[in-house]
Motif scaffolding. Structure first.
Motif, mmCIF file in Angstrom:
data_model
loop_
_atom_site.group_PDB
_atom_site.id
_atom_site.type_symbol
_atom_site.label_atom_id
_atom_site.label_comp_id
_atom_site.label_asym_id
_atom_site.label_seq_id
_atom_site.Cartn_x
_atom_site.Cartn_y
_atom_site.Cartn_z
ATOM 1 N N UNK A 126 -42.178 90.226 -42.408
ATOM 2 C CA UNK A 126 -43.012 90.313 -44.148
ATOM 3 C C UNK A 126 -44.333 91.227 -43.658
ATOM 4 N N UNK A 127 -44.916 91.272 -42.807
ATOM 5 C CA UNK A 127 -45.724 92.865 -42.333
ATOM 6 C C UNK A 127 -46.483 92.131 -42.390
ATOM 7 N N UNK A 128 -47.932 92.707 -43.271
ATOM 8 C CA UNK A 128 -49.266 92.758 -43.330
ATOM 9 C C UNK A 128 -49.677 91.240 -44.387
ATOM 10 N N UNK A 151 -29.703 103.793 -34.404
ATOM 11 C CA UNK A 151 -31.238 104.665 -34.374
ATOM 12 C C UNK A 151 -32.213 103.612 -35.426
ATOM 13 N N UNK A 152 -31.068 102.719 -36.281
ATOM 14 C CA UNK A 152 -31.991 101.805 -37.323
ATOM 15 C C UNK A 152 -31.973 100.419 -37.254
ATOM 16 N N UNK A 153 -33.596 100.400 -36.845
ATOM 17 C CA UNK A 153 -33.717 99.091 -36.208
ATOM 18 C C UNK A 153 -33.916 98.294 -37.873
ATOM 19 N N UNK A 154 -33.102 96.954 -38.084
ATOM 20 C CA UNK A 154 -32.805 96.272 -38.835
ATOM 21 C C UNK A 154 -34.159 95.474 -39.363
ATOM 22 N N UNK A 155 -34.802 95.095 -38.179
ATOM 23 C CA UNK A 155 -36.031 94.721 -39.113
ATOM 24 C C UNK A 155 -37.444 95.560 -39.435
ATOM 25 N N UNK A 156 -36.683 96.783 -38.762
ATOM 26 C CA UNK A 156 -38.239 97.531 -39.336
ATOM 27 C C UNK A 156 -37.677 98.229 -41.078
ATOM 28 N N UNK A 157 -36.007 98.440 -40.953
ATOM 29 C CA UNK A 157 -35.702 97.727 -42.609
ATOM 30 C C UNK A 157 -35.997 97.427 -43.571
ATOM 31 N N UNK A 158 -35.683 95.696 -42.937
ATOM 32 C CA UNK A 158 -35.674 94.736 -43.365
ATOM 33 C C UNK A 158 -37.358 94.724 -44.520
ATOM 34 N N UNK A 159 -38.623 94.732 -43.280
ATOM 35 C CA UNK A 159 -39.749 94.555 -43.833
ATOM 36 C C UNK A 159 -40.396 95.184 -44.507
#
Lengths: 222, 276
Positions: free
Chosen positions: A95-97, A183-191
Protein backbone atom coordinates in the motif's frame (compact mmCIF):
# COMPACT_ATOMS: atom_id res chain seq x y z
CA UNK A 1 9.64 18.32 -18.32
CA UNK A 2 11.82 20.78 -20.19
CA UNK A 3 10.50 21.37 -23.72
CA UNK A 4 13.90 20.70 -25.22
CA UNK A 5 14.04 17.29 -23.62
CA UNK A 6 10.53 16.54 -24.86
CA UNK A 7 11.64 17.45 -28.35
CA UNK A 8 14.79 15.34 -28.16
CA UNK A 9 12.74 12.42 -26.94
CA UNK A 10 10.26 12.85 -29.75
CA UNK A 11 13.09 12.87 -32.26
CA UNK A 12 14.62 9.72 -30.85
CA UNK A 13 11.27 7.98 -30.82
CA UNK A 14 10.48 9.09 -34.36
CA UNK A 15 13.83 7.82 -35.55
CA UNK A 16 13.39 4.47 -33.89
CA UNK A 17 9.92 3.97 -35.31
CA UNK A 18 11.10 4.76 -38.81
CA UNK A 19 14.01 2.39 -38.50
CA UNK A 20 11.97 -0.29 -36.82
CA UNK A 21 14.20 -3.33 -36.37
CA UNK A 22 11.47 -5.73 -35.43
CA UNK A 23 9.07 -6.40 -32.66
CA UNK A 24 9.78 -6.89 -29.01
CA UNK A 25 7.31 -8.23 -26.52
CA UNK A 26 6.74 -6.62 -23.18
CA UNK A 27 7.58 -9.76 -21.23
CA UNK A 28 10.77 -10.28 -23.11
CA UNK A 29 12.34 -13.56 -22.15
CA UNK A 30 15.75 -13.07 -23.62
CA UNK A 31 16.49 -16.63 -24.49
CA UNK A 32 17.49 -19.51 -22.31
CA UNK A 33 19.72 -18.91 -19.37
CA UNK A 34 21.44 -21.53 -17.38
CA UNK A 35 21.76 -22.13 -13.69
CA UNK A 36 25.18 -21.39 -12.34
CA UNK A 37 26.68 -22.18 -9.02
CA UNK A 38 26.90 -18.98 -7.07
CA UNK A 39 29.80 -18.33 -4.76
CA UNK A 40 28.91 -19.20 -1.20
CA UNK A 41 28.97 -16.21 1.07
CA UNK A 42 30.81 -16.43 4.34
CA UNK A 43 27.61 -15.71 6.21
CA UNK A 44 25.10 -18.03 4.60
CA UNK A 45 22.21 -19.36 6.56
CA UNK A 46 21.47 -22.89 5.38
CA UNK A 47 18.31 -23.07 7.49
CA UNK A 48 16.80 -20.43 5.23
CA UNK A 49 17.35 -22.69 2.23
CA UNK A 50 15.90 -25.67 4.07
CA UNK A 51 12.87 -23.58 4.96
CA UNK A 52 12.17 -22.82 1.28
CA UNK A 53 12.60 -26.44 0.20
CA UNK A 54 10.27 -27.64 2.96
CA UNK A 55 7.69 -25.03 2.05
CA UNK A 56 7.93 -25.95 -1.65
CA UNK A 57 7.51 -29.64 -0.83
CA UNK A 58 4.46 -28.87 1.26
CA UNK A 59 3.06 -26.73 -1.54
CA UNK A 60 3.55 -29.44 -4.13
CA UNK A 61 2.09 -32.11 -1.88
CA UNK A 62 -0.89 -29.99 -0.95
CA UNK A 63 -1.71 -28.43 -4.29
CA UNK A 64 -0.74 -31.07 -6.81
CA UNK A 65 -4.06 -32.83 -6.27
CA UNK A 66 -5.85 -31.86 -9.46
CA UNK A 67 -9.11 -33.34 -8.22
CA UNK A 68 -9.37 -30.96 -5.28
CA UNK A 69 -12.22 -28.49 -5.45
CA UNK A 70 -11.46 -24.82 -5.82
CA UNK A 71 -12.45 -23.95 -2.25
CA UNK A 72 -10.34 -26.84 -1.00
CA UNK A 73 -7.34 -25.69 -2.98
CA UNK A 74 -7.83 -22.13 -1.81
CA UNK A 75 -7.99 -23.05 1.87
CA UNK A 76 -4.81 -25.15 1.57
CA UNK A 77 -3.11 -22.31 -0.23
CA UNK A 78 -4.21 -19.83 2.43
CA UNK A 79 -2.69 -22.02 5.13
CA UNK A 80 0.65 -22.20 3.31
CA UNK A 81 0.53 -18.48 2.67
CA UNK A 82 -0.07 -17.41 6.26
CA UNK A 83 2.44 -20.00 7.55
CA UNK A 84 5.28 -19.11 5.21
CA UNK A 85 4.73 -15.45 4.39
CA UNK A 86 4.56 -12.30 6.46
CA UNK A 87 1.31 -11.25 4.80
CA UNK A 88 0.54 -8.15 6.93
CA UNK A 89 4.08 -6.83 6.35
CA UNK A 90 3.78 -7.36 2.60
CA UNK A 91 0.31 -5.81 2.57
CA UNK A 92 1.56 -2.68 4.33
CA UNK A 93 4.52 -2.36 1.99
CA UNK A 94 2.32 -2.81 -1.07
CA UNK A 95 0.00 0.00 0.00
CA UNK A 96 3.10 2.20 0.21
CA UNK A 97 2.63 5.76 1.33
CA UNK A 98 -1.16 5.36 1.22
CA UNK A 99 -0.96 3.18 4.33
CA UNK A 100 -0.36 6.35 6.29
CA UNK A 101 -3.33 8.19 4.86
CA UNK A 102 -5.74 5.26 5.12
CA UNK A 103 -8.28 5.37 7.94
CA UNK A 104 -8.31 2.69 10.63
CA UNK A 105 -11.38 1.06 9.07
CA UNK A 106 -9.80 1.12 5.62
CA UNK A 107 -6.62 -0.48 6.96
CA UNK A 108 -8.53 -3.31 8.61
CA UNK A 109 -10.56 -4.02 5.51
CA UNK A 110 -7.50 -3.71 3.29
CA UNK A 111 -5.47 -6.27 5.28
CA UNK A 112 -8.25 -8.84 4.92
CA UNK A 113 -8.91 -7.99 1.26
CA UNK A 114 -5.20 -8.20 0.44
CA UNK A 115 -4.92 -11.73 1.81
CA UNK A 116 -8.09 -12.78 -0.02
CA UNK A 117 -6.77 -11.16 -3.19
CA UNK A 118 -3.48 -13.08 -3.01
CA UNK A 119 -5.25 -16.36 -2.34
CA UNK A 120 -7.74 -15.68 -5.09
CA UNK A 121 -5.20 -14.72 -7.73
CA UNK A 122 -2.36 -17.14 -6.96
CA UNK A 123 -3.97 -20.39 -5.81
CA UNK A 124 -5.27 -21.46 -9.20
CA UNK A 125 -1.96 -21.35 -11.02
CA UNK A 126 -0.11 -22.82 -8.08
CA UNK A 127 -1.40 -26.33 -8.63
CA UNK A 128 0.28 -26.32 -12.02
CA UNK A 129 3.74 -26.16 -10.52
CA UNK A 130 3.67 -29.85 -9.76
CA UNK A 131 6.46 -31.57 -11.66
CA UNK A 132 8.69 -28.55 -11.32
CA UNK A 133 11.63 -28.72 -9.04
CA UNK A 134 13.07 -26.03 -6.84
CA UNK A 135 16.84 -26.19 -6.45
CA UNK A 136 18.54 -23.96 -3.92
CA UNK A 137 21.47 -22.24 -5.62
CA UNK A 138 22.65 -20.18 -2.66
CA UNK A 139 21.67 -18.34 0.47
CA UNK A 140 22.88 -15.06 1.79
CA UNK A 141 22.34 -12.94 4.86
CA UNK A 142 21.27 -9.42 4.11
CA UNK A 143 22.67 -6.42 6.01
CA UNK A 144 19.32 -5.70 7.64
CA UNK A 145 19.11 -9.12 9.28
CA UNK A 146 17.07 -10.64 6.48
CA UNK A 147 18.09 -13.68 4.47
CA UNK A 148 17.89 -14.16 0.72
CA UNK A 149 17.59 -17.62 -0.81
CA UNK A 150 18.40 -17.93 -4.50
CA UNK A 151 16.69 -20.82 -6.24
CA UNK A 152 16.41 -22.22 -9.72
CA UNK A 153 12.95 -23.38 -10.64
CA UNK A 154 13.62 -26.32 -12.97
CA UNK A 155 10.83 -26.90 -15.44
CA UNK A 156 10.05 -29.97 -17.54
CA UNK A 157 10.89 -27.92 -20.64
CA UNK A 158 12.71 -24.68 -21.14
CA UNK A 159 15.45 -22.99 -19.16
CA UNK A 160 15.24 -22.72 -15.35
CA UNK A 161 13.62 -19.67 -13.83
CA UNK A 162 15.59 -17.75 -11.23
CA UNK A 163 13.54 -17.08 -8.13
CA UNK A 164 14.88 -15.18 -5.10
CA UNK A 165 13.10 -15.47 -1.77
CA UNK A 166 13.61 -12.73 0.75
CA UNK A 167 12.73 -13.61 4.31
CA UNK A 168 13.15 -12.52 7.88
CA UNK A 169 13.58 -14.58 11.03
CA UNK A 170 10.41 -15.36 12.90
CA UNK A 171 11.30 -17.02 16.20
CA UNK A 172 12.80 -20.39 15.20
CA UNK A 173 11.56 -20.19 11.62
CA UNK A 174 11.25 -17.69 8.77
CA UNK A 175 8.62 -15.56 7.10
CA UNK A 176 8.94 -14.66 3.43
CA UNK A 177 8.63 -10.97 2.69
CA UNK A 178 9.21 -10.90 -1.07
CA UNK A 179 9.58 -13.16 -4.08
CA UNK A 180 11.74 -11.90 -6.93
CA UNK A 181 11.27 -13.72 -10.24
CA UNK A 182 13.97 -13.08 -12.86
CA UNK A 183 14.72 -9.75 -11.23
CA UNK A 184 11.08 -8.69 -10.86
CA UNK A 185 9.89 -8.20 -7.29
CA UNK A 186 6.30 -9.25 -6.74
CA UNK A 187 5.93 -6.74 -3.89
CA UNK A 188 7.26 -3.78 -5.85
CA UNK A 189 5.16 -4.68 -8.89
CA UNK A 190 1.99 -4.96 -6.83
CA UNK A 191 2.77 -1.74 -4.99
CA UNK A 192 3.34 0.20 -8.21
CA UNK A 193 0.04 -1.20 -9.47
CA UNK A 194 -1.93 -0.27 -6.36
CA UNK A 195 -0.47 3.20 -6.04
CA UNK A 196 -1.29 3.95 -9.69
CA UNK A 197 -4.90 2.98 -9.07
CA UNK A 198 -5.17 5.09 -5.92
CA UNK A 199 -3.40 8.02 -7.49
CA UNK A 200 -5.68 7.99 -10.51
CA UNK A 201 -8.65 8.01 -8.16
CA UNK A 202 -7.36 11.24 -6.66
CA UNK A 203 -5.65 9.58 -3.71
CA UNK A 204 -8.72 7.71 -2.45
CA UNK A 205 -7.73 4.36 -0.89
CA UNK A 206 -11.38 3.42 -1.06
CA UNK A 207 -11.17 3.22 -4.86
CA UNK A 208 -8.62 0.42 -4.57
CA UNK A 209 -10.68 -1.37 -1.95
CA UNK A 210 -13.66 -1.30 -4.32
CA UNK A 211 -11.66 -2.95 -7.10
CA UNK A 212 -10.22 -5.56 -4.73
CA UNK A 213 -13.71 -6.34 -3.40
CA UNK A 214 -14.90 -7.00 -6.95
CA UNK A 215 -11.82 -9.06 -7.77
CA UNK A 216 -12.06 -11.44 -4.84
CA UNK A 217 -15.77 -11.92 -5.54
CA UNK A 218 -15.30 -12.80 -9.20
CA UNK A 219 -14.88 -16.54 -9.60
CA UNK A 220 -11.83 -17.57 -11.59
CA UNK A 221 -12.56 -19.12 -14.94
CA UNK A 222 -11.47 -22.74 -15.33
CA UNK B 1 9.92 -2.67 -46.54
CA UNK B 2 8.82 0.55 -48.19
CA UNK B 3 5.24 -0.22 -47.24
CA UNK B 4 6.27 -0.89 -43.68
CA UNK B 5 8.25 2.32 -43.55
CA UNK B 6 5.31 4.34 -44.84
CA UNK B 7 2.98 2.82 -42.29
CA UNK B 8 5.56 3.46 -39.59
CA UNK B 9 5.89 7.11 -40.49
CA UNK B 10 2.15 7.62 -40.14
CA UNK B 11 2.35 6.02 -36.70
CA UNK B 12 5.38 8.12 -35.88
CA UNK B 13 3.57 11.32 -36.79
CA UNK B 14 0.64 10.30 -34.66
CA UNK B 15 2.93 9.40 -31.83
CA UNK B 16 4.99 12.56 -31.90
CA UNK B 17 1.78 14.58 -31.90
CA UNK B 18 0.64 12.63 -28.85
CA UNK B 19 3.98 13.26 -27.22
CA UNK B 20 3.83 16.99 -27.54
CA UNK B 21 0.27 17.37 -26.30
CA UNK B 22 0.64 16.33 -22.65
CA UNK B 23 4.13 17.80 -22.89
CA UNK B 24 5.02 19.04 -19.54
CA UNK B 25 3.33 18.16 -16.28
CA UNK B 26 2.62 20.83 -13.70
CA UNK B 27 4.19 19.87 -10.39
CA UNK B 28 2.10 21.73 -7.87
CA UNK B 29 2.20 19.47 -4.81
CA UNK B 30 4.86 17.42 -3.01
CA UNK B 31 2.74 14.31 -3.49
CA UNK B 32 2.59 14.87 -7.21
CA UNK B 33 6.35 15.41 -7.32
CA UNK B 34 6.93 12.15 -5.44
CA UNK B 35 4.61 10.32 -7.80
CA UNK B 36 6.33 11.71 -10.88
CA UNK B 37 9.78 10.82 -9.58
CA UNK B 38 8.65 7.34 -8.63
CA UNK B 39 6.99 6.41 -11.89
CA UNK B 40 9.38 8.37 -14.12
CA UNK B 41 6.52 8.78 -16.56
CA UNK B 42 5.93 12.43 -17.55
CA UNK B 43 4.28 11.36 -20.82
CA UNK B 44 1.82 9.08 -19.07
CA UNK B 45 -1.33 10.20 -20.93
CA UNK B 46 0.29 9.62 -24.33
CA UNK B 47 1.93 6.42 -23.15
CA UNK B 48 -1.39 5.07 -21.92
CA UNK B 49 -2.97 5.82 -25.27
CA UNK B 50 -0.22 3.96 -27.15
CA UNK B 51 -0.50 1.13 -24.64
CA UNK B 52 -4.17 0.67 -25.52
CA UNK B 53 -3.32 0.67 -29.23
CA UNK B 54 -0.63 -1.94 -28.57
CA UNK B 55 -3.06 -4.08 -26.59
CA UNK B 56 -5.47 -3.94 -29.48
CA UNK B 57 -2.70 -5.02 -31.87
CA UNK B 58 -1.72 -7.78 -29.46
CA UNK B 59 -5.27 -9.05 -29.08
CA UNK B 60 -5.96 -9.18 -32.80
CA UNK B 61 -2.56 -9.92 -34.29
CA UNK B 62 0.21 -11.11 -32.01
CA UNK B 63 -1.83 -13.26 -29.63
CA UNK B 64 -3.71 -15.20 -32.34
CA UNK B 65 -0.50 -15.68 -34.30
CA UNK B 66 1.24 -16.99 -31.19
CA UNK B 67 -1.66 -19.37 -30.52
CA UNK B 68 -1.45 -20.62 -34.09
CA UNK B 69 2.32 -21.07 -33.73
CA UNK B 70 1.74 -23.01 -30.52
CA UNK B 71 -0.75 -25.32 -32.20
CA UNK B 72 1.37 -25.82 -35.31
CA UNK B 73 4.72 -26.60 -33.70
CA UNK B 74 5.37 -29.25 -31.05
CA UNK B 75 7.33 -28.14 -27.97
CA UNK B 76 10.74 -29.47 -29.15
CA UNK B 77 10.38 -27.55 -32.41
CA UNK B 78 9.43 -24.38 -30.49
CA UNK B 79 12.50 -24.83 -28.33
CA UNK B 80 14.62 -25.09 -31.46
CA UNK B 81 13.10 -21.88 -32.81
CA UNK B 82 14.00 -20.15 -29.54
CA UNK B 83 17.55 -21.52 -29.63
CA UNK B 84 17.98 -20.59 -33.28
CA UNK B 85 16.91 -16.99 -32.64
CA UNK B 86 19.09 -16.81 -29.51
CA UNK B 87 22.07 -18.09 -31.46
CA UNK B 88 21.67 -15.34 -34.06
CA UNK B 89 21.95 -12.78 -31.26
CA UNK B 90 25.31 -14.13 -30.07
CA UNK B 91 27.67 -12.14 -32.35
CA UNK B 92 26.03 -8.85 -31.35
CA UNK B 93 26.00 -9.96 -27.70
CA UNK B 94 29.74 -10.58 -27.96
CA UNK B 95 30.31 -7.06 -29.31
CA UNK B 96 28.22 -5.57 -26.50
CA UNK B 97 30.03 -7.63 -23.86
CA UNK B 98 33.26 -6.21 -25.18
CA UNK B 99 32.03 -2.62 -24.95
CA UNK B 100 30.74 -3.32 -21.45
CA UNK B 101 34.30 -4.19 -20.50
CA UNK B 102 33.59 -7.89 -20.10
CA UNK B 103 35.98 -9.74 -22.47
CA UNK B 104 35.39 -13.08 -20.71
CA UNK B 105 31.67 -12.89 -21.43
CA UNK B 106 32.47 -11.79 -24.96
CA UNK B 107 34.60 -14.91 -25.39
CA UNK B 108 31.75 -17.00 -23.97
CA UNK B 109 29.33 -15.55 -26.53
CA UNK B 110 31.74 -16.14 -29.43
CA UNK B 111 32.33 -19.73 -28.34
CA UNK B 112 28.58 -20.32 -28.07
CA UNK B 113 28.04 -19.00 -31.55
CA UNK B 114 30.83 -21.13 -33.03
CA UNK B 115 29.83 -24.34 -31.23
CA UNK B 116 26.07 -24.07 -31.67
CA UNK B 117 26.27 -22.92 -35.29
CA UNK B 118 28.31 -26.01 -36.18
CA UNK B 119 27.86 -28.89 -33.74
CA UNK B 120 24.45 -27.52 -32.77
CA UNK B 121 23.35 -27.49 -36.44
CA UNK B 122 22.85 -23.78 -37.21
CA UNK B 123 21.85 -23.12 -33.62
CA UNK B 124 18.85 -25.44 -33.55
CA UNK B 125 20.41 -27.28 -30.63
CA UNK B 126 22.30 -25.99 -27.63
CA UNK B 127 25.51 -27.94 -27.17
CA UNK B 128 27.55 -25.04 -25.82
CA UNK B 129 25.77 -24.83 -22.46
CA UNK B 130 26.84 -28.37 -21.63
CA UNK B 131 30.40 -27.48 -22.64
CA UNK B 132 30.60 -24.65 -20.16
CA UNK B 133 29.42 -21.71 -22.28
CA UNK B 134 26.01 -20.74 -20.89
CA UNK B 135 23.54 -18.49 -22.66
CA UNK B 136 23.38 -14.79 -21.97
CA UNK B 137 22.07 -11.79 -23.86
CA UNK B 138 23.24 -8.24 -24.24
CA UNK B 139 21.99 -5.40 -26.39
CA UNK B 140 23.01 -1.82 -27.10
CA UNK B 141 20.53 -0.41 -24.57
CA UNK B 142 22.23 -2.40 -21.81
CA UNK B 143 25.66 -1.31 -23.03
CA UNK B 144 24.64 2.37 -22.91
CA UNK B 145 23.41 1.80 -19.36
CA UNK B 146 26.69 0.19 -18.32
CA UNK B 147 28.51 3.15 -19.88
CA UNK B 148 26.48 5.43 -17.63
CA UNK B 149 23.77 6.79 -19.94
CA UNK B 150 20.64 7.73 -17.96
CA UNK B 151 17.46 5.86 -18.87
CA UNK B 152 15.35 8.98 -19.38
CA UNK B 153 11.57 9.03 -19.04
CA UNK B 154 9.48 5.91 -19.55
CA UNK B 155 8.15 5.60 -23.09
CA UNK B 156 5.54 3.32 -24.58
CA UNK B 157 6.48 2.79 -28.20
CA UNK B 158 3.90 1.78 -30.78
CA UNK B 159 4.34 -1.92 -31.59
CA UNK B 160 7.65 -2.19 -29.73
CA UNK B 161 6.11 -1.69 -26.32
CA UNK B 162 7.71 -0.39 -23.11
CA UNK B 163 10.96 1.52 -23.52
CA UNK B 164 12.83 4.71 -22.67
CA UNK B 165 15.05 6.98 -24.76
CA UNK B 166 18.14 4.92 -23.90
CA UNK B 167 16.56 1.62 -24.96
CA UNK B 168 14.90 3.24 -27.96
CA UNK B 169 18.24 4.49 -29.18
CA UNK B 170 19.59 1.01 -28.36
CA UNK B 171 16.98 -0.54 -30.64
CA UNK B 172 18.12 1.69 -33.50
CA UNK B 173 21.75 0.78 -32.93
CA UNK B 174 20.88 -2.94 -32.63
CA UNK B 175 19.09 -2.69 -35.96
CA UNK B 176 21.92 -0.90 -37.73
CA UNK B 177 24.96 -2.62 -36.29
CA UNK B 178 23.94 -6.19 -35.41
CA UNK B 179 26.36 -8.26 -37.55
CA UNK B 180 23.64 -10.72 -38.58
CA UNK B 181 21.50 -7.85 -39.89
CA UNK B 182 24.47 -6.43 -41.79
CA UNK B 183 25.27 -9.80 -43.35
CA UNK B 184 21.60 -10.17 -44.29
CA UNK B 185 21.43 -6.75 -45.92
CA UNK B 186 24.66 -7.36 -47.81
CA UNK B 187 23.15 -10.53 -49.21
CA UNK B 188 19.94 -8.96 -50.40
CA UNK B 189 17.75 -10.01 -47.46
CA UNK B 190 16.63 -6.52 -46.51
CA UNK B 191 14.00 -7.65 -44.04
CA UNK B 192 16.21 -9.93 -41.97
CA UNK B 193 15.79 -7.86 -38.82
CA UNK B 194 12.02 -7.62 -39.26
CA UNK B 195 11.80 -11.39 -39.65
CA UNK B 196 13.99 -11.92 -36.60
CA UNK B 197 11.97 -9.46 -34.57
CA UNK B 198 8.64 -10.93 -35.58
CA UNK B 199 9.73 -14.53 -34.96
CA UNK B 200 11.16 -13.69 -31.55
CA UNK B 201 8.02 -11.74 -30.66
CA UNK B 202 5.72 -14.63 -31.62
CA UNK B 203 7.85 -17.18 -29.77
CA UNK B 204 8.06 -14.97 -26.67
CA UNK B 205 4.36 -14.15 -26.73
CA UNK B 206 3.56 -17.85 -26.82
CA UNK B 207 6.10 -18.78 -24.19
CA UNK B 208 4.93 -16.08 -21.80
CA UNK B 209 1.21 -16.39 -22.49
CA UNK B 210 0.41 -17.60 -18.96
CA UNK B 211 2.68 -15.03 -17.32
CA UNK B 212 1.06 -12.17 -19.22
CA UNK B 213 -2.41 -13.45 -18.44
CA UNK B 214 -1.58 -13.74 -14.72
CA UNK B 215 -0.01 -10.29 -14.60
CA UNK B 216 -3.13 -8.79 -16.07
CA UNK B 217 -5.39 -10.72 -13.73
CA UNK B 218 -3.41 -9.60 -10.69
CA UNK B 219 -3.30 -5.98 -11.67
CA UNK B 220 -5.72 -3.22 -10.84
CA UNK B 221 -4.00 -1.02 -13.43
CA UNK B 222 -2.32 -3.15 -16.09
CA UNK B 223 -0.47 -0.20 -17.61
CA UNK B 224 1.21 0.55 -14.28
CA UNK B 225 2.06 -3.12 -13.76
CA UNK B 226 3.74 -3.38 -17.16
CA UNK B 227 5.69 -0.19 -16.49
CA UNK B 228 6.92 -1.53 -13.17
CA UNK B 229 7.86 -4.94 -14.57
CA UNK B 230 9.69 -3.43 -17.53
CA UNK B 231 11.82 -1.14 -15.40
CA UNK B 232 12.71 -3.87 -12.88
CA UNK B 233 13.44 -6.45 -15.58
CA UNK B 234 15.64 -4.06 -17.55
CA UNK B 235 17.55 -3.19 -14.40
CA UNK B 236 18.16 -6.88 -13.69
CA UNK B 237 19.35 -7.41 -17.28
CA UNK B 238 21.72 -4.47 -17.10
CA UNK B 239 23.24 -5.83 -13.88
CA UNK B 240 23.32 -9.39 -15.29
CA UNK B 241 21.57 -10.21 -12.07
CA UNK B 242 21.88 -13.88 -11.20
CA UNK B 243 24.06 -14.93 -14.12
CA UNK B 244 27.49 -13.49 -13.40
CA UNK B 245 30.04 -15.80 -11.87
CA UNK B 246 31.31 -12.90 -9.80
CA UNK B 247 27.77 -11.83 -9.06
CA UNK B 248 27.93 -9.89 -5.81
CA UNK B 249 24.59 -11.09 -4.56
CA UNK B 250 21.18 -9.56 -4.79
CA UNK B 251 21.18 -5.84 -4.45
CA UNK B 252 19.34 -4.46 -1.52
CA UNK B 253 17.39 -2.28 -3.82
CA UNK B 254 16.71 -2.25 -7.53
CA UNK B 255 15.46 1.26 -7.18
CA UNK B 256 16.34 4.31 -5.15
CA UNK B 257 16.61 3.56 -1.43
CA UNK B 258 13.30 3.70 0.33
CA UNK B 259 11.44 2.11 -2.52
CA UNK B 260 12.23 -1.45 -1.56
CA UNK B 261 9.94 -3.67 0.53
CA UNK B 262 12.48 -4.09 3.23
CA UNK B 263 13.28 -0.50 3.76
CA UNK B 264 10.06 0.89 5.18
CA UNK B 265 9.03 3.86 3.09
CA UNK B 266 9.14 6.14 6.11
CA UNK B 267 12.80 5.55 6.87
CA UNK B 268 15.19 8.21 5.49
CA UNK B 269 16.78 7.38 2.17
CA UNK B 270 20.30 7.34 3.61
CA UNK B 271 20.29 3.55 3.87
CA UNK B 272 22.34 2.94 0.77
CA UNK B 273 23.61 -0.56 0.21
CA UNK B 274 27.39 -0.78 -0.08
CA UNK B 275 26.91 -3.14 -3.00
CA UNK B 276 25.16 -0.54 -5.07
Amino acid sequence: MRPRRCLATATVVLGSVLLAPGIETLADDRGPQIAQARPASATTSPEAGTFIVTLADRAIAGLADKEASRTDRESRFRMLLTDGFDVPHIARFVLGRYWRVASEAERTEYLQLFEDFIVHSYSQRFGEYAGENLKVAGTRNMPDGEAMVLTDLLRPSGPPVKVEWRMRRDRDSFKITDVVVEGVSMSITQRDDFSATIQRAGGRVDALLGILRDKVRTPIAN
Amino acid sequence: MVKLARRSSVLALLFSAMLLVPGCVVLDSPDKIAQVEETNDPFEPANRYIFEVNRFLDEFMLKPTAAWYNAALPQPAQDSVQRFMANLRMPWTAVNDFFQGRPERSYQAVMRFVINSTVGILGLFDVATGWGFPQHDEDAGQTFAVMGAPEGPYLMLPIFGPSNPRDTFGLVVDFLVDPVNIVGRNNGIESVSTIRGATTAIDNRNRNAAVIEDLEKRSTDFYATVRSVYRQRRDAQIQNRGEDSNYPGPRLSVEPAGRHPFIPPTRPAAQANPQN
